[in-house]
Design an enzyme around this catalytic site. Structure first.
Site, PDB file in Angstrom:
ATOM      1  N   CYS A 138       8.978 -16.787   9.823  1.00 17.37           N
ATOM      2  CA  CYS A 138       7.534 -16.933  10.004  1.00 17.37           C
ATOM      3  C   CYS A 138       7.051 -16.008  11.133  1.00 17.37           C
ATOM      4  O   CYS A 138       7.500 -16.129  12.268  1.00 17.37           O
ATOM      5  CB  CYS A 138       7.200 -18.381  10.328  1.00 17.37           C
ATOM      6  SG  CYS A 138       5.432 -18.723  10.306  1.00 17.37           S
ATOM      7  N   CYS A 381       7.960  23.269 -12.808  1.00 16.73           N
ATOM      8  CA  CYS A 381       8.195  21.814 -12.761  1.00 16.73           C
ATOM      9  C   CYS A 381       9.484  21.500 -12.019  1.00 16.73           C
ATOM     10  O   CYS A 381      10.556  22.030 -12.338  1.00 16.73           O
ATOM     11  CB  CYS A 381       8.261  21.250 -14.182  1.00 16.73           C
ATOM     12  SG  CYS A 381       8.556  19.471 -14.253  1.00 16.73           S
ATOM     13  N   CYS A 391      -0.355   8.920 -15.162  1.00 12.30           N
ATOM     14  CA  CYS A 391      -0.879   8.970 -16.534  1.00 12.30           C
ATOM     15  C   CYS A 391      -1.328   7.578 -16.969  1.00 12.30           C
ATOM     16  O   CYS A 391      -0.568   6.611 -16.861  1.00 12.30           O
ATOM     17  CB  CYS A 391       0.184   9.494 -17.485  1.00 12.30           C
ATOM     18  SG  CYS A 391      -0.371   9.551 -19.215  1.00 12.30           S
TER      19      CYS A 391
END
Length: 435
Positions: A138, A381, A391
């Protein structure tokens, strides 16, 4: 149908889905509803010593929304149970009696004092609970009192308290780890050294959700003031998966049972945590957003997935993905991917071109024969996957691995199928030392 039942540290349940220690597990009425809805287990909201803690009587939650206003992140400043300890223990005893086939774990947090742990462990064992979870995570409220993440950030404290608990109870001891640390492996190793039967992770991440720009106060606030809180929900899943993987693949903690927590919202999320080595998964935010019956979708989805893949039990794929997680210097630098755009499903939106042109490698052309047409220039690429990531049509852009004998148009190198990583790369000035 696939068998979803679990046996975690000898604690059996009908499925791997546990409700995490949080507001949904704070009362008998909630937990009964959860079990009736189909949850395989619960971790009862963290109990502490009397007198009970005091929570704020104002906003305890803040939300991060997606653009369509789906909840993807939650922040909370709620503390441990603010009800009397005996009230909680009486309710735990009744619920466990009525649901003997469900996992009942009790979360605990008391000061770093052996007698305090000894006393509360004896009272919890008397309820018939199946195990305890030590809340060392916590990040707010309790950490300011020397508990929670104040303990979880110090491996020596983790080991010491775990040793006390193993000495003073026969119940399985699960140590809940904080993510608010540089390297989660060290607290996990400390938990194991202390004799922990398992670890659970992650607890919430320290956070401030935002600022109200009209009033110039942090959000949420109570009477004009706010405090850092614990961040959870779908957005923390990648962080949680990484920390689970680090523990699962660390030689010092390999084989240590793990209960996975962090952004589990769907059956697919759960399956990923199990594939990364978890024996059970814990859910909080999804239940708080959609209600307890979400577990039914999780169970049916996981079962359908297992049937489709031919997995008869969870053990058939538990930990299967762990060997694929490596340090960067072990990745195959001889492997080459190229992006491929499926013209049949391409909607010509152009997003791939824009992001590649502006922020990547200028490897996507926007026209062909004078017409709008998006296609990959393999000479530029680098296989970075950015176009796939943005995309909007799933499966339209994919990555293709160059096969042995093919030539990489960007480098002119012939792919030979061999494996080589940074430790053997000619550009590595430390190559002899690595070898």
């Amino acid at each position: 149908m696939a068998d979803l039942s679990t046996n975690f540290l000898g604690i059996r349940g009908p499925n791997p889905f546990w409700l995490a220690s949080a507001p949904p597990t704070d009362k008998e009425v909630n937990v009964r509803r959860a079990f009736e809805a189909g949850w395989g287990g619960v971790v009862w909201k963290t109990l502490g010593e009397d007198p009970p803690v005091v929570n704020v009587n104002g906003p305890r939650y803040a939300t991060l929304w997606s653009q369509d206003r789906r909840v993807i992140g939650f922040n909370n400043i709620e503390l441990i149970s603010d009800r009397p300890l005996q009230t909680n223990l009486d309710e735990i005893r009744r619920v466990k009696r009525d649901f003997p086939d469900r996992a009942m774990i009790v979360s605990l947090m008391v000061p770093v004092n052996e007698q305090s742990w000894k006393d509360i462990l004896a009272r919890v064992a008397d309820t018939g609970a199946d195990g305890v979870e030590l809340n060392f995570g916590c990040p707010h409220g309790m950490s300011e009192r020397g508990m929670g993440s104040a303990v979880g950030q110090v491996p020596e404290y983790i080991q010491q308290v775990t040793e006390w608990c193993k000495q003073h109870t026969r119940l399985p001891v699960i140590v809940k780890l904080t993510p608010n640390i540089t390297d989660v492996r060290y607290p996990a190793r400390a938990a194991k050294a202390g004799g922990a039967d398992a670890v659970s992770l992650i607890n919430t991440i320290n956070s401030v959700m935002g600022v109200d720009l009209d009033r110039m106060v942090m959000s949420p606030s109570t009477d004009g003031l706010g405090s850092h809180g614990g961040y959870c929900g779908q957005a923390v899943k990648p962080i949680a998966l990484n920390m689970v993987a680090e523990i699962a693949r660390d030689a010092a903690t390999a084989g240590l049972p793990i209960s996975g927590i962090g952004g589990i919202t769907t059956w697919r999320d759960a399956a990923e945590f199990i594939a990364m080595g978890c024996g059970t998964v814990q859910v909080c935010t999804a239940a708080m957003v959609y209600g307890f019956k979400i577990v039914q979708d999780m169970c049916s989805g996981l079962s359908n997935f297992m049937d489709e893949k031919g997995y008869a039990s969870l053990a058939d794929f538990q930990g299967r993905a762990v060997p694929t997680v490596k340090n960067w210097n072990q990745l195959n630098l001889n492997h080459v991917d190229k992006a491929v755009i499926n013209q049949d499903s391409c909607i010509q939106c152009g997003r791939c071109h824009v992001v590649c042109e502006d922020t990547s490698h200028q490897a996507i052309w926007a026209t062909k024969d004078g017409r709008r047409h998006f296609h990959v220039n393999e000479a530029e690429c680098v296989g970075c996957n950015l176009c796939v990531s943005i995309c909007p049509v799933p499966g339209t852009i994919t990555m293709r691995a160059l096969q042995p004998g093919e030539v990489d148009a960007r480098t002119g190198r012939v792919i030979d199928g061999s494996y080589a990583n940074w430790t053997t790369h000619p550009n590595n000035p430390m190559r002899p030392a690595c070898a």
